[in-house]
Design a protein around this motif. Structure first.
Motif, PDB file in Angstrom:
ATOM      1  N   ASP A  44       0.811  -1.226   0.000  1.00 58.73           N
ATOM      2  CA  ASP A  44       0.000   0.000   0.000  1.00 58.73           C
ATOM      3  C   ASP A  44       0.843   1.273   0.000  1.00 58.73           C
ATOM      4  O   ASP A  44       0.454   2.283  -0.579  1.00 58.73           O
ATOM      5  CB  ASP A  44      -0.976  -0.015   1.186  1.00 58.73           C
ATOM      6  CG  ASP A  44      -0.247  -0.116   2.515  1.00 58.73           C
ATOM      7  OD1 ASP A  44       0.349  -1.173   2.774  1.00 58.73           O
ATOM      8  OD2 ASP A  44      -0.248   0.868   3.266  1.00 58.73           O
ATOM      9  N   THR A  45       2.012   1.224   0.609  1.00 59.02           N
ATOM     10  CA  THR A  45       2.865   2.417   0.654  1.00 59.02           C
ATOM     11  C   THR A  45       3.290   2.840  -0.752  1.00 59.02           C
ATOM     12  O   THR A  45       3.264   4.025  -1.097  1.00 59.02           O
ATOM     13  CB  THR A  45       4.132   2.140   1.501  1.00 59.02           C
ATOM     14  OG1 THR A  45       3.724   1.537   2.722  1.00 59.02           O
ATOM     15  CG2 THR A  45       4.894   3.405   1.797  1.00 59.02           C
ATOM     16  N   LEU A  48       0.332   4.268  -2.596  1.00 55.66           N
ATOM     17  CA  LEU A  48       0.061   5.638  -2.139  1.00 55.66           C
ATOM     18  C   LEU A  48       1.037   6.622  -2.788  1.00 55.66           C
ATOM     19  O   LEU A  48       0.647   7.709  -3.231  1.00 55.66           O
ATOM     20  CB  LEU A  48       0.159   5.694  -0.609  1.00 55.66           C
ATOM     21  CG  LEU A  48      -0.579   6.831   0.076  1.00 55.66           C
ATOM     22  CD1 LEU A  48      -2.069   6.803  -0.237  1.00 55.66           C
ATOM     23  CD2 LEU A  48      -0.359   6.765   1.591  1.00 55.66           C
ATOM     24  N   SER A  49       2.318   6.224  -2.887  1.00 56.05           N
ATOM     25  CA  SER A  49       3.297   7.098  -3.547  1.00 56.05           C
ATOM     26  C   SER A  49       2.927   7.329  -5.009  1.00 56.05           C
ATOM     27  O   SER A  49       3.030   8.448  -5.514  1.00 56.05           O
ATOM     28  CB  SER A  49       4.705   6.489  -3.502  1.00 56.05           C
ATOM     29  OG  SER A  49       5.078   6.206  -2.189  1.00 56.05           O
ATOM     30  N   TRP A  51       0.012   7.192  -6.299  1.00 60.70           N
ATOM     31  CA  TRP A  51      -1.172   8.067  -6.329  1.00 60.70           C
ATOM     32  C   TRP A  51      -0.748   9.522  -6.114  1.00 60.70           C
ATOM     33  O   TRP A  51      -1.233  10.427  -6.777  1.00 60.70           O
ATOM     34  CB  TRP A  51      -2.168   7.595  -5.264  1.00 60.70           C
ATOM     35  CG  TRP A  51      -3.401   8.434  -5.173  1.00 60.70           C
ATOM     36  CD1 TRP A  51      -4.418   8.502  -6.087  1.00 60.70           C
ATOM     37  CD2 TRP A  51      -3.743   9.333  -4.112  1.00 60.70           C
ATOM     38  NE1 TRP A  51      -5.370   9.396  -5.659  1.00 60.70           N
ATOM     39  CE2 TRP A  51      -4.992   9.915  -4.451  1.00 60.70           C
ATOM     40  CE3 TRP A  51      -3.128   9.690  -2.910  1.00 60.70           C
ATOM     41  CZ2 TRP A  51      -5.627  10.839  -3.627  1.00 60.70           C
ATOM     42  CZ3 TRP A  51      -3.768  10.612  -2.095  1.00 60.70           C
ATOM     43  CH2 TRP A  51      -4.994  11.177  -2.452  1.00 60.70           C
ATOM     44  N   HIS A  52       0.206   9.736  -5.208  1.00 61.86           N
ATOM     45  CA  HIS A  52       0.709  11.095  -4.985  1.00 61.86           C
ATOM     46  C   HIS A  52       1.418  11.635  -6.220  1.00 61.86           C
ATOM     47  O   HIS A  52       1.537  12.847  -6.401  1.00 61.86           O
ATOM     48  CB  HIS A  52       1.656  11.137  -3.771  1.00 61.86           C
ATOM     49  CG  HIS A  52       0.928  11.152  -2.458  1.00 61.86           C
ATOM     50  ND1 HIS A  52       0.029  12.139  -2.122  1.00 61.86           N
ATOM     51  CD2 HIS A  52       0.938  10.295  -1.410  1.00 61.86           C
ATOM     52  CE1 HIS A  52      -0.480  11.895  -0.920  1.00 61.86           C
ATOM     53  NE2 HIS A  52       0.050  10.776  -0.471  1.00 61.86           N
ATOM     54  N   LEU A  73      -6.088   1.804   1.817  1.00 62.95           N
ATOM     55  CA  LEU A  73      -5.718   3.013   1.078  1.00 62.95           C
ATOM     56  C   LEU A  73      -6.788   4.095   1.186  1.00 62.95           C
ATOM     57  O   LEU A  73      -6.474   5.277   1.315  1.00 62.95           O
ATOM     58  CB  LEU A  73      -5.428   2.652  -0.383  1.00 62.95           C
ATOM     59  CG  LEU A  73      -4.038   2.030  -0.546  1.00 62.95           C
ATOM     60  CD1 LEU A  73      -3.946   1.175  -1.797  1.00 62.95           C
ATOM     61  CD2 LEU A  73      -2.966   3.123  -0.571  1.00 62.95           C
ATOM     62  N   LYS A  76      -6.426   5.962   4.182  1.00 56.95           N
ATOM     63  CA  LYS A  76      -5.303   6.906   4.150  1.00 56.95           C
ATOM     64  C   LYS A  76      -5.570   8.084   3.219  1.00 56.95           C
ATOM     65  O   LYS A  76      -4.653   8.829   2.862  1.00 56.95           O
ATOM     66  CB  LYS A  76      -4.026   6.186   3.715  1.00 56.95           C
ATOM     67  CG  LYS A  76      -3.531   5.170   4.743  1.00 56.95           C
ATOM     68  CD  LYS A  76      -2.264   4.475   4.271  1.00 56.95           C
ATOM     69  CE  LYS A  76      -1.774   3.494   5.335  1.00 56.95           C
ATOM     70  NZ  LYS A  76      -0.506   2.855   4.953  1.00 56.95           N
ATOM     71  N   CYS A  78      -6.624   8.005   0.031  1.00 58.98           N
ATOM     72  CA  CYS A  78      -6.411   7.763  -1.396  1.00 58.98           C
ATOM     73  C   CYS A  78      -7.762   7.644  -2.110  1.00 58.98           C
ATOM     74  O   CYS A  78      -8.559   6.777  -1.776  1.00 58.98           O
ATOM     75  CB  CYS A  78      -5.578   6.491  -1.570  1.00 58.98           C
ATOM     76  SG  CYS A  78      -5.392   5.940  -3.263  1.00 58.98           S
ATOM     77  N   THR A  79      -7.979   8.518  -3.078  1.00 57.94           N
ATOM     78  CA  THR A  79      -9.280   8.529  -3.771  1.00 57.94           C
ATOM     79  C   THR A  79      -9.171   8.012  -5.204  1.00 57.94           C
ATOM     80  O   THR A  79      -9.820   8.525  -6.109  1.00 57.94           O
ATOM     81  CB  THR A  79      -9.857   9.954  -3.816  1.00 57.94           C
ATOM     82  OG1 THR A  79      -8.876  10.812  -4.431  1.00 57.94           O
ATOM     83  CG2 THR A  79     -10.171  10.463  -2.432  1.00 57.94           C
ATOM     84  N   ALA A  80      -8.321   7.028  -5.412  1.00 59.38           N
ATOM     85  CA  ALA A  80      -8.137   6.476  -6.757  1.00 59.38           C
ATOM     86  C   ALA A  80      -9.385   5.721  -7.210  1.00 59.38           C
ATOM     87  O   ALA A  80     -10.261   5.393  -6.415  1.00 59.38           O
ATOM     88  CB  ALA A  80      -6.938   5.531  -6.754  1.00 59.38           C
ATOM     89  N   TRP A  82     -10.620   2.135  -8.761  1.00 64.23           N
ATOM     90  CA  TRP A  82     -10.102   0.770  -8.728  1.00 64.23           C
ATOM     91  C   TRP A  82     -10.751  -0.097  -9.799  1.00 64.23           C
ATOM     92  O   TRP A  82     -11.974  -0.202  -9.873  1.00 64.23           O
ATOM     93  CB  TRP A  82     -10.330   0.176  -7.338  1.00 64.23           C
ATOM     94  CG  TRP A  82      -9.448   0.857  -6.342  1.00 64.23           C
ATOM     95  CD1 TRP A  82      -9.760   1.937  -5.563  1.00 64.23           C
ATOM     96  CD2 TRP A  82      -8.068   0.546  -6.070  1.00 64.23           C
ATOM     97  NE1 TRP A  82      -8.661   2.312  -4.818  1.00 64.23           N
ATOM     98  CE2 TRP A  82      -7.624   1.480  -5.105  1.00 64.23           C
ATOM     99  CE3 TRP A  82      -7.184  -0.426  -6.554  1.00 64.23           C
ATOM    100  CZ2 TRP A  82      -6.318   1.455  -4.605  1.00 64.23           C
ATOM    101  CZ3 TRP A  82      -5.895  -0.442  -6.065  1.00 64.23           C
ATOM    102  CH2 TRP A  82      -5.470   0.486  -5.101  1.00 64.23           C
TER     103      TRP A  82
END
Ligand SMILES: *Cc1c(COP(=O)(O)O)cnc(C)c1O
Length: 239
Positions: A44-45, A48-49, A51-52, A73, A76, A78-80, A82
């Motif tokens: 997930d890390t 998240l990167s 996504w950033h 996510l 945290k 994250c609004t991606a 899926w």
């Protein structure tokens, strides 16, 4: 030593550059091509990167893995979006609909009907892709092109699905040029289904192309490419 996220940043920039160049070669606007980052087996890390870094679309192939990763996510921030890109077992359809925004791997009529029913219960309209088996493939899943041409009305009747387009997983061939005929076939099939108005509204999307062949797929009309290793690096286990 470059940090992990710096590596990731460079790989994403490189993939975007290659997408833009392939689009230019084909006389297409790069903005019409969605990069779906395939995050199966990726922690997930790293997601998240990515996504950033501005990636908005992620693909997972297993409901079980996604079932913990996506909610984590989301928690945290994250609004991606899926995308489910792997085979969906019917007993996992309900869970899949809770966590995925789009199911790209609708590969038979029974599954389509089940998703339609579940979507109706949620008073929703689920965006889906029809996975097409273009023959000679190792994996046998997907609709046959001939079946689709003859029986599309069975799918078109499913009001609670929004059928965006077609998805293909061609055989892995080292030389991406050899995959081109599969991409072309998918594009021609979609054009034919549209010409004959098999669905209530025209199909618009083609999900095709992976890390080693997405440029050829774009030249042949892909509107979504599903890219894993070129973004996240080699996977430690098979996805
Ligand atoms: C794993 C996977 C991809 C991405 O493959 P890469 O070669 O890592 O880019 C694309 N589509 C599907 C269906 C996959 O399972």
């Amino acid at each position: 030593m470059p940090s992990l996220s710096q590596d990731l940043r460079e790989r994403i920039a490189e993939v975007r550059r290659r997408i833009a160049e392939a689009a230019q070669r084909a006389g297409r606007d790069p903005e019409t091509i969605t990069l779906v980052a395939v995050s199966k087996t990726v922690d997930d890390t790293s997601v998240l990167s990515a996504w950033h870094e501005g990636l908005m679309d992620f693909g997972e192939n297993r409901v079980q893995e996604a079932s913990t990763k996506i909610p984590l996510l989301v928690s945290k921030g994250c609004t991606a979006r899926w995308h489910l890109i792997g085979h969906l077992q019917s007993n996992k359809a309900k869970r899949a609909m809770e966590i995925f925004d789009i199911v790209q791997s609708v590969d038979d009529l029974e599954l389509a009907r089940r998703l339609n029913r579940l979507s109706e219960e949620r008073a929703a309209r689920l965006p889906v892709f029809l996975e097409v088996n273009l023959g000679e493939e190792q994996s046998k899943s997907g609709f046959e092109a001939s079946w689709l041409k003859a029986q599309a009305s069975e799918l078109a009747a499913l009001d609670h699905l929004r059928i965006c387009g077609l998805m293909i997983i061609p055989p892995y061939l080292e030389d991406a040029e050899q995959v081109r005929p599969y991409f072309r076939h998918a594009r021609d099939l979609m054009a034919e289904l549209n010409r004959e108005q098999r669905f209530s509204s025209p199909l618009t999307d083609l999900s095709m192309g992976m890390s080693h062949d997405f440029e050829v797929a774009i030249e042949e009309g892909a509107t979504l490419v599903r890219v894993g290793t070129a973004i996240f690096g080699p996977r430690s286990r098979l996805g």
